[in-house]
Design an enzyme around this catalytic site. Structure first.
Site, short mmCIF file in Angstrom:
data_model
loop_
_atom_site.label_atom_id
_atom_site.label_comp_id
_atom_site.label_asym_id
_atom_site.label_seq_id
_atom_site.Cartn_x
_atom_site.Cartn_y
_atom_site.Cartn_z
N ASN A 9 0.85 -1.20 0.00
CA ASN A 9 0.00 0.00 0.00
C ASN A 9 0.88 1.25 0.00
O ASN A 9 0.68 2.18 0.78
CB ASN A 9 -0.95 -0.01 1.20
N GLU A 35 1.61 -3.08 -5.10
CA GLU A 35 1.12 -1.73 -4.87
C GLU A 35 2.25 -0.83 -4.38
O GLU A 35 2.19 -0.23 -3.31
CB GLU A 35 -0.08 -1.70 -3.91
N ASP A 148 -1.45 -10.13 -4.25
CA ASP A 148 -2.80 -9.69 -3.90
C ASP A 148 -3.71 -9.98 -5.09
O ASP A 148 -3.66 -9.30 -6.10
CB ASP A 148 -2.76 -8.19 -3.59
N ASN A 150 -7.00 -9.92 -4.82
CA ASN A 150 -8.22 -9.13 -4.63
C ASN A 150 -9.50 -9.97 -4.77
O ASN A 150 -10.54 -9.47 -5.20
CB ASN A 150 -8.25 -7.93 -5.59
N HIS A 246 -2.44 -4.56 4.57
CA HIS A 246 -2.27 -6.01 4.38
C HIS A 246 -1.23 -6.51 5.37
O HIS A 246 -0.43 -5.73 5.91
CB HIS A 246 -1.79 -6.31 2.96
#
Length: 257
Positions: A9, A35, A148, A150, A246
């Site tokens: 993130n 990310e 990830d 998602n 996360h």
């Protein structure tokens, strides 16, 4: 061989929260990150090649958005950025590092939660990536896809599954797609192979007290071809410190790079 995967993130935000200090005392051979929210000029030397790691990155063209990377102690034989589809590769969602007959991939599927246009982009990615997964499985190589995705696969993989059945990340089409990756293509969800317990999550909303109450989703995976999956010996989700929304997913394999 220990592999860690984590959606940062934002690599710069994670750095301020102590991620690289934590990484320096881990025994991981490979660390897959997603990310990044950064381009290469934005990364400090410690972010490019922390401690004893070599860093490889596939950044998005849009600043402050998406991007994936792989840190590895051993230099790979080959690195592949992207899957050859311009709309997808512009978002920096796939990087592969090859070590002999083993390929490690850092993967970041789109999130569809910000609006219908992003859900359409997510479905586009899923459609185009499925043949890539079939090609990887047919290659004869051992593959570990970290990242990830998602998507929470089953009801056990998120706390409030009943109220999320119409929300991105737990839509029937997404769950069926992931079932097809595992059941039809033949990949293995390595974490679930070793840990069938409930309340095992890797992401928590920043709203309310999701983290404190463990109201989370398991959307970060290590998905592997069957032979290397069978060499997994231990799995864990690190929650002692928080570097992101996360948590790091850590898996040890009985394999030497």
């Amino acid at each position: 061989m220990q592999i860690i995967t984590l959606n940062l993130n934002g690599v710069r935000a994670a750095a301020k929260k102590g991620f690289f200090e934590w990484l320096a005392v881990q025994s991981a051979d490979i660390v897959c990150v997603q990310e990044l929210k950064a381009q290469l000029p934005d990364l400090s030397g410690d972010m490019l090649s922390p401690d004893s790691y070599h860093g490889y990155f596939h950044c998005a063209t849009q600043k402050g958005y998406s991007g994936v990377g792989i840190y590895c102690r051993k230099q790979p034989d080959n690195v592949i950025e992207g899957i050859g589809i311009p709309e997808i590769d512009a978002e920096g969602r796939f990087i592969q590092a090859d070590f002999g007959n083993l390929s490690i991939i850092s993967l970041y599927l789109p999130s569809g939660s910000s609006g219908e246009h992003r859900q359409i982009a997510k479905f586009f990615f899923m459609e185009k990536f499925f043949p890539v997964l079939k090609t990887l499985m047919a290659s004869g190589r051992e593959i570990i896809l970290c990242g990830d995705w998602n998507i929470a696969h089953k009801e056990i993989d998120l706390k409030n599954w009943r109220s999320n059945q119409k929300n991105s990340g737990f839509l029937p089409e997404e769950r069926m797609w992931l079932s097809n990756v595992l059941d039809d293509v033949g990949f293995v969800d390595v974490f679930r192979q070793l840990n069938p317990e409930p309340d095992q999550y890797t992401w928590w909303s920043n709203r309310g007290q999701a983290w404190t109450k463990n109201v989370g989703w398991r959307i970060d995976y290590q998905v592997a071809t069957p032979v290397i999956a069978q060499k997994a010996r231990s799995v864990s989700i690190f929650k002692t410190e928080r570097f992101s929304d996360h948590a790091p997913l850590i898996i040890d394999y009985d394999h030497i790079l």
